[in-house]
Each structure stands twice: as structure tokens, then as C-alpha cells.
Design an enzyme around this catalytic site. Sequence first.
Site, mmCIF file in Angstrom:
data_model
loop_
_atom_site.group_PDB
_atom_site.id
_atom_site.type_symbol
_atom_site.label_atom_id
_atom_site.label_comp_id
_atom_site.label_asym_id
_atom_site.label_seq_id
_atom_site.Cartn_x
_atom_site.Cartn_y
_atom_site.Cartn_z
ATOM 1 N N GLY A 48 -50.550 23.136 -78.578
ATOM 2 C CA GLY A 48 -50.412 24.521 -79.008
ATOM 3 C C GLY A 48 -49.341 24.778 -80.041
ATOM 4 O O GLY A 48 -49.432 25.731 -80.820
ATOM 5 N N GLU A 103 -42.263 25.514 -78.781
ATOM 6 C CA GLU A 103 -43.434 25.782 -77.933
ATOM 7 C C GLU A 103 -44.219 26.956 -78.491
ATOM 8 O O GLU A 103 -43.639 27.858 -79.101
ATOM 9 C CB GLU A 103 -42.976 26.145 -76.513
ATOM 10 C CG GLU A 103 -42.961 24.982 -75.545
ATOM 11 C CD GLU A 103 -44.352 24.588 -75.053
ATOM 12 O OE1 GLU A 103 -45.338 24.820 -75.779
ATOM 13 O OE2 GLU A 103 -44.435 24.027 -73.945
ATOM 14 N N ASP A 104 -45.522 26.955 -78.241
ATOM 15 C CA ASP A 104 -46.286 28.140 -78.609
ATOM 16 C C ASP A 104 -46.030 29.266 -77.615
ATOM 17 O O ASP A 104 -45.737 30.386 -77.994
ATOM 18 C CB ASP A 104 -47.792 27.824 -78.729
ATOM 19 C CG ASP A 104 -48.335 27.088 -77.510
ATOM 20 O OD1 ASP A 104 -47.539 26.542 -76.733
ATOM 21 O OD2 ASP A 104 -49.566 27.056 -77.342
ATOM 22 N N ASP A 107 -45.271 30.492 -70.338
ATOM 23 C CA ASP A 107 -46.068 31.285 -69.393
ATOM 24 C C ASP A 107 -45.278 31.388 -68.091
ATOM 25 O O ASP A 107 -44.502 32.316 -67.890
ATOM 26 C CB ASP A 107 -47.428 30.611 -69.213
ATOM 27 C CG ASP A 107 -48.399 31.439 -68.391
ATOM 28 O OD1 ASP A 107 -47.943 32.354 -67.686
ATOM 29 O OD2 ASP A 107 -49.612 31.176 -68.429
ATOM 30 N N LYS A 135 -44.562 35.193 -71.603
ATOM 31 C CA LYS A 135 -45.165 36.114 -70.633
ATOM 32 C C LYS A 135 -44.136 36.507 -69.575
ATOM 33 O O LYS A 135 -43.152 35.782 -69.349
ATOM 34 C CB LYS A 135 -46.380 35.456 -69.978
ATOM 35 C CG LYS A 135 -47.588 35.377 -70.909
ATOM 36 C CD LYS A 135 -48.822 34.925 -70.167
ATOM 37 C CE LYS A 135 -50.043 34.997 -71.053
ATOM 38 N NZ LYS A 135 -51.257 34.528 -70.359
ATOM 39 N N PHE A 156 -54.856 37.046 -70.844
ATOM 40 C CA PHE A 156 -55.271 35.766 -71.441
ATOM 41 C C PHE A 156 -55.300 35.946 -72.956
ATOM 42 O O PHE A 156 -56.122 36.682 -73.486
ATOM 43 C CB PHE A 156 -56.658 35.382 -70.923
ATOM 44 C CG PHE A 156 -56.972 33.925 -71.123
ATOM 45 C CD1 PHE A 156 -57.317 33.132 -70.050
ATOM 46 C CD2 PHE A 156 -56.903 33.337 -72.388
ATOM 47 C CE1 PHE A 156 -57.589 31.778 -70.226
ATOM 48 C CE2 PHE A 156 -57.172 31.996 -72.573
ATOM 49 C CZ PHE A 156 -57.521 31.213 -71.486
ATOM 50 N N VAL A 157 -54.378 35.293 -73.632
ATOM 51 C CA VAL A 157 -54.285 35.475 -75.085
ATOM 52 C C VAL A 157 -54.734 34.210 -75.814
ATOM 53 O O VAL A 157 -54.601 33.093 -75.290
ATOM 54 C CB VAL A 157 -52.850 35.846 -75.520
ATOM 55 C CG1 VAL A 157 -52.493 37.236 -75.040
ATOM 56 C CG2 VAL A 157 -51.836 34.828 -75.040
HETATM 57 C C1 PRP Z 1 -49.429 25.574 -72.671
HETATM 58 C C2 PRP Z 1 -48.247 25.811 -73.594
HETATM 59 C C3 PRP Z 1 -47.088 25.287 -72.814
HETATM 60 C C4 PRP Z 1 -47.484 25.538 -71.383
HETATM 61 C C5 PRP Z 1 -46.779 26.753 -70.877
HETATM 62 O O1 PRP Z 1 -49.886 24.287 -72.854
HETATM 63 O O2 PRP Z 1 -48.401 25.147 -74.816
HETATM 64 O O3 PRP Z 1 -46.878 23.910 -73.041
HETATM 65 O O4 PRP Z 1 -48.904 25.753 -71.357
HETATM 66 O O5 PRP Z 1 -47.139 27.011 -69.541
HETATM 67 P P1 PRP Z 1 -46.055 27.210 -68.390
HETATM 68 O O6 PRP Z 1 -44.922 28.022 -68.964
HETATM 69 O O7 PRP Z 1 -46.810 27.985 -67.335
HETATM 70 O O8 PRP Z 1 -45.623 25.879 -67.896
HETATM 71 P P2 PRP Z 1 -51.294 23.780 -72.317
HETATM 72 O O9 PRP Z 1 -51.093 23.000 -71.058
HETATM 73 O O10 PRP Z 1 -52.252 24.932 -72.250
HETATM 74 O O11 PRP Z 1 -51.731 22.745 -73.436
HETATM 75 P P3 PRP Z 1 -52.049 22.985 -74.982
HETATM 76 O O12 PRP Z 1 -50.755 23.325 -75.671
HETATM 77 O O13 PRP Z 1 -52.598 21.683 -75.433
HETATM 78 O O14 PRP Z 1 -53.050 24.117 -75.075
#
Ligand code: PRP
Length: 183
Positions: A48, A103-104, A107, A135, A156-157
Site C-alpha cells: 500500500g 505507511e499508507d 488501521d 482510522k 472501508f476506504v
Molecule cells: C494494510 C496497511 C498497513 C496495515 C494497517 O496493509 O498497508 O500495513 O494494513 O493495518 P493495522 O493498523 O490494522 O495493523 P495490508 O495488510 O492490507 O497489505 P497491503 O498494504 O499490501 O494492502
Amino acid sequence: MNLDDVPDDLSAVLFTEEQITTRIRELAARIDQDYADRNPLMVGILNGAVMIMADLSRALSIHCEMDWMAISSYGSGVSSSGVVRILKDMNTSVVGRHVLIVEDIVDTGLTLAYLIENLKSRNPASIEVCAGFRKPEAQRNEVEVKYLGFDIPSDFVVGYGLDYAGRYRNLRGLGILSPSVYS
Ligand code: PRP
């Protein structure tokens, strides 16, 4: 992909490309000041973070280095559990380096909490976090995000690196995914 290429897939637009660009430039200006002459090692968390890493790094006027980690979190499939497995580690040593995790989205904050502890154990000079979006759930884990783009609701974004079933990462801007897409 533009927001108006998929109007039926979004129940709301949270941020346009222009709004995100403006915010990223503000963050970059702060990082320029804070990291002058420190040659930060920016660590992007795949997949991400690709978009924010590309935009943020190019908005900097200082030198930086970039590296990447890929992680997998074991969870229910919908939310992360905080138990993280490193799929791809960095190529660069962090010993004595000023590390900026990119980080993107934060959550639950569990992924970041794990990463910070993991990287701290490798003796960097400092560790800070830059994230595009956060979030409300993240507050439970008290992960400090020094450079934050935007606080967003729990919906869900998608867009700007964030996907649903692998799609929408290339969407310019951030929107709330319409339930009709996933129900
Ligand atoms: C997403 C995002 C963070 C993580 C955050 O990654 O990039 O790494 O979830 O979630 P948390 O705060 O609840 O731990 P994802 O696992 O969706 O992988 P991606 O970046 O490949 O989409």
C-alpha cells in the site's frame, strides 16, 4: 484512475488527488526541516505504501534513501491481529540510521506497533512514522504517527495505495467503497 472513472463504486469521496498532494507537500516540508543533513532511511511497507512513498520522497528537497518491507498479518481476514510475519525484509542495515517508516494507513495500529518494536531492536539512531491515513481504532494501540496525512472514519476506504481485492490502489484520491461492490 480518476475518482470519476468509478463513480458508482464509491459512496463518498474523502480526498481528491489535489488535497492529498497538498498535504503530502506539507509533510515533506516538515521532514525537510526535521531531517536536514540526516539522510533518512525511508522504509515503505508494501504494497500500500508505494504511492505515498513515491509522492513523499519526490516532494522532499533533502537526500533520502528508500527501502521496503513486505509483511503479512495473521488475522480474521478483515482486521489484523498484530501477529506479523516478515515476507520481505529490508536490504539496508538500520544500525545508526534515522528510520522513517512510511505507511499508507494505520488501521488498528497493530502492524506498526510490531514493526516499531522489530526495527528498534536493530539499533537505529531514531524511528518515526509517516502515514497517509489513520482510522480511529489506531488510538487503542497508542502508536505515535509523527507525520500524518489525514484522520479518516472507520469506513472501508480505497485509493492512493489502498485496495479492495487487489483493485483501486491506482485510484487518484481516496473514497469510501460502496457496499454494493463487496456485498
Ligand atoms: C494494510 C496497511 C498497513 C496495515 C494497517 O496493509 O498497508 O500495513 O494494513 O493495518 P493495522 O493498523 O490494522 O495493523 P495490508 O495488510 O492490507 O497489505 P497491503 O498494504 O499490501 O494492502
